[in-house]
Design a protein around this motif. Structure first.
Motif, PDB file in Angstrom:
ATOM      1  N   ALA A 252       0.923  -1.365  -0.069  1.00  0.00           N
ATOM      2  CA  ALA A 252       0.036   0.139   0.021  1.00  0.00           C
ATOM      3  C   ALA A 252       0.881   1.168   0.006  1.00  0.00           C
ATOM      4  O   ALA A 252       0.643   2.217  -0.661  1.00  0.00           O
ATOM      5  CB  ALA A 252      -0.991   0.217   1.143  1.00  0.00           C
ATOM      6  N   ASP A 253       1.940   1.227   0.721  1.00  0.00           N
ATOM      7  CA  ASP A 253       3.084   2.399   0.768  1.00  0.00           C
ATOM      8  C   ASP A 253       3.456   2.551  -0.691  1.00  0.00           C
ATOM      9  O   ASP A 253       3.849   3.736  -0.889  1.00  0.00           O
ATOM     10  CB  ASP A 253       3.780   2.188   1.803  1.00  0.00           C
ATOM     11  CG  ASP A 253       4.891   3.324   2.186  1.00  0.00           C
ATOM     12  OD1 ASP A 253       4.275   4.392   2.081  1.00  0.00           O
ATOM     13  OD2 ASP A 253       6.031   3.100   2.078  1.00  0.00           O
TER      14      ASP A 253
ATOM     15  N   ALA B 206       2.103   1.780  -3.549  1.00  0.00           N
ATOM     16  CA  ALA B 206       1.193   1.944  -4.381  1.00  0.00           C
ATOM     17  C   ALA B 206       0.750   3.542  -4.321  1.00  0.00           C
ATOM     18  O   ALA B 206       0.403   3.992  -5.409  1.00  0.00           O
ATOM     19  CB  ALA B 206      -0.347   0.992  -4.193  1.00  0.00           C
ATOM     20  N   LYS B 207       0.781   3.979  -3.244  1.00  0.00           N
ATOM     21  CA  LYS B 207       0.361   5.467  -3.035  1.00  0.00           C
ATOM     22  C   LYS B 207       1.517   6.429  -3.792  1.00  0.00           C
ATOM     23  O   LYS B 207       1.070   7.492  -4.158  1.00  0.00           O
ATOM     24  CB  LYS B 207       0.102   5.750  -1.640  1.00  0.00           C
ATOM     25  CG  LYS B 207       1.509   5.898  -0.886  1.00  0.00           C
ATOM     26  CD  LYS B 207       0.944   6.396   0.488  1.00  0.00           C
ATOM     27  CE  LYS B 207       2.002   6.377   1.408  1.00  0.00           C
ATOM     28  NZ  LYS B 207       1.924   6.970   2.799  1.00  0.00           N
ATOM     29  N   ARG B 208       2.724   5.846  -4.006  1.00  0.00           N
ATOM     30  CA  ARG B 208       3.758   6.691  -4.629  1.00  0.00           C
ATOM     31  C   ARG B 208       3.872   6.256  -6.205  1.00  0.00           C
ATOM     32  O   ARG B 208       4.596   6.701  -6.683  1.00  0.00           O
ATOM     33  CB  ARG B 208       5.127   6.228  -4.118  1.00  0.00           C
ATOM     34  CG  ARG B 208       4.936   6.446  -2.251  1.00  0.00           C
ATOM     35  CD  ARG B 208       6.177   6.018  -1.680  1.00  0.00           C
ATOM     36  NE  ARG B 208       6.201   6.063  -0.267  1.00  0.00           N
ATOM     37  CZ  ARG B 208       6.367   7.017   0.539  1.00  0.00           C
ATOM     38  NH1 ARG B 208       6.796   8.074   0.100  1.00  0.00           N
ATOM     39  NH2 ARG B 208       6.294   7.079   1.942  1.00  0.00           N
TER      40      ARG B 208
ATOM     41  N   GLY C 185      -1.872   5.643  -8.012  1.00  0.00           N
ATOM     42  CA  GLY C 185      -2.249   5.659  -6.439  1.00  0.00           C
ATOM     43  C   GLY C 185      -2.862   4.326  -5.825  1.00  0.00           C
ATOM     44  O   GLY C 185      -2.906   3.159  -6.468  1.00  0.00           O
ATOM     45  N   THR C 186      -3.112   4.362  -4.593  1.00  0.00           N
ATOM     46  CA  THR C 186      -3.500   3.241  -3.854  1.00  0.00           C
ATOM     47  C   THR C 186      -4.677   2.638  -4.321  1.00  0.00           C
ATOM     48  O   THR C 186      -4.537   1.149  -4.618  1.00  0.00           O
ATOM     49  CB  THR C 186      -3.893   3.919  -2.478  1.00  0.00           C
ATOM     50  OG1 THR C 186      -2.879   4.518  -1.751  1.00  0.00           O
ATOM     51  CG2 THR C 186      -4.149   2.567  -1.575  1.00  0.00           C
TER      52      THR C 186
END
Length: 365
Positions: free
Chosen positions: A184-185, A187-189, A193-194
């Motif tokens: 998840a960390d 993916a958000k970058r 996105g998440t």
């Protein structure tokens, strides 16, 4: 005067069968020409016996030559002369400047050394289409593909894999949660996105240690791959970052369109061929596609280094994972060859180390 005599002399052309008008009767006959006149006479007829049919070169109809199929000469009275002597009919027509098109078609049917040049030109054209036109068409297809298409394809693929090869994951809940949090960390970058990616745990079975991404952003991670990484979670996350790179760069979608285009090009050239020849052609196309696969893998490796750096994790973890593969499974230790679908692991490790240094120097966040 001598030339006029030769022009009007009676010349036998061929022997065949004559069919009277609106009749199935077949009479053995010969076809003769005198000047512009075409005469059909009964085979062995005496000089005074009347002709069976009479016409002019400008009014008779001669069928085109197709291989060794007998030729037919139709007269205006409805009668028909048929002969297997194609060479004789060709000589007659060529001499009098008739039926050039038919002779040209037959010439194309016969083998000539120049046909080698023609075949070579066809393959060169196909190679040019594969090298230049196909990649351009793939890019256009990727750009115009609506989101629902990769989502539908991915859902169907995952359902099929679950029904045939994959099994429910047996990973401990704690291990899964740790990987999910790290994913998840990452993916958000990433670009989507998440919400743009979905991580799915499965037991690989026949697939073994693996991770792969579907065009929709669905990523499958097998228990066997997690086992190879052991307690080094960064190894697993580096592989997942690599798969996120495939999704963001739309490598899977490109590969689908490229495979479809290659198959179409092969069938356009080969037509309806036997299974053995089709295998040869397909394998040849696969070899031609390797450069794209290597480029995509290198691009995804680079993406993993950048994404891991942004997340504050070890960008060299992917290189470490390759080392673990070599040690535990004895795969990928060789250098790149033209028969590899991926770059050799030593080559990839060197590039990962270089990109990691560049990322540290650039202070990517």
């Amino acid at each position: 005067m001598a030339s006029d005599a030769r022009a009007t002399s009676l010349e036998r052309i061929a022997e065949g069968v004559w069919h009277p008008p609106r009749s199935s009767e077949a009479i053995t006959a010969e076809i003769w020409v005198q000047g512009d006149s075409v005469i059909v006479r009964r085979a062995g007829a005496s000089a005074g016996e009347p002709a069976l049919a009479l016409g002019f070169l400008s009014t008779i109809e001669v069928s085109s030559r197709v291989g060794n199929v007998p030729r037919r000469i139709a007269f205006s009275n409805g009668s028909l002369f048929e002969t297997p002597d194609n060479a004789g009919i060709d000589q007659l027509l060529t001499k009098h400047g008739s039926n050039r098109a038919g002779a040209f078609v037959h010439g194309l049917e016969r083998f000539h050394p120049r046909l080698i040049v023609f075949v070579a030109a066809v393959f060169l054209l196909a190679a040019a289409i594969y090298r230049f036109a196909l990649p351009a068409l793939v890019e256009v297809a990727v750009l115009v593909t609506p989101d629902v298409v990769p989502q539908t394809m991915s859902a169907g693929t995952l359902k099929s894999l679950d029904a045939t090869l994959l099994k429910p994951s047996q990973l401990p809940e704690v291990k899964r949660r740790s990987i999910e949090e790290g994913f998840a960390d990452l993916a958000k970058r990433a670009d989507r996105g998440t919400g743009g990616y979905s991580l799915n745990f499965r037991e690989g079975g026949a697939i073994g240690p693996n991770a792969f991404a579907l065009p929709s952003g669905t990523i499958i991670l097998t228990d066997e791959l997690v086992d190879i990484a052991g307690d080094d979670t960064d190894m697993v996350l580096a592989v997942l970052a690599h798969e996120i790179g495939h999704v963001d760069r739309k490598h899977s979608l490109r590969q689908i369109y490229r495979a479809a285009g290659t198959a179409g090009l092969i069938m356009l050239i080969a037509g309806d061929v036997g299974s053995a020849m089709q295998d040869v052609l397909t394998n040849g196309a696969a070899l031609l596609s390797l450069s794209y696969s290597r480029e995509a893998e290198s691009e995804a490796d680079h993406y993993s280094v950048i994404l891991m750096t942004k997340a504050g994790r070890d960008p060299l973890a992917l290189a470490r994972f390759f080392t673990a593969l070599q040690e535990k499974l004895n795969v990928g230790a060789d250098e790149t060859s033209m028969f590899d679908t991926h770059p050799g692991m030593p080559d990839r490790q060197k590039m990962i180390e270089q990109w990691a240094r560049e990322a540290r120097e650039a202070k990517i966040k």
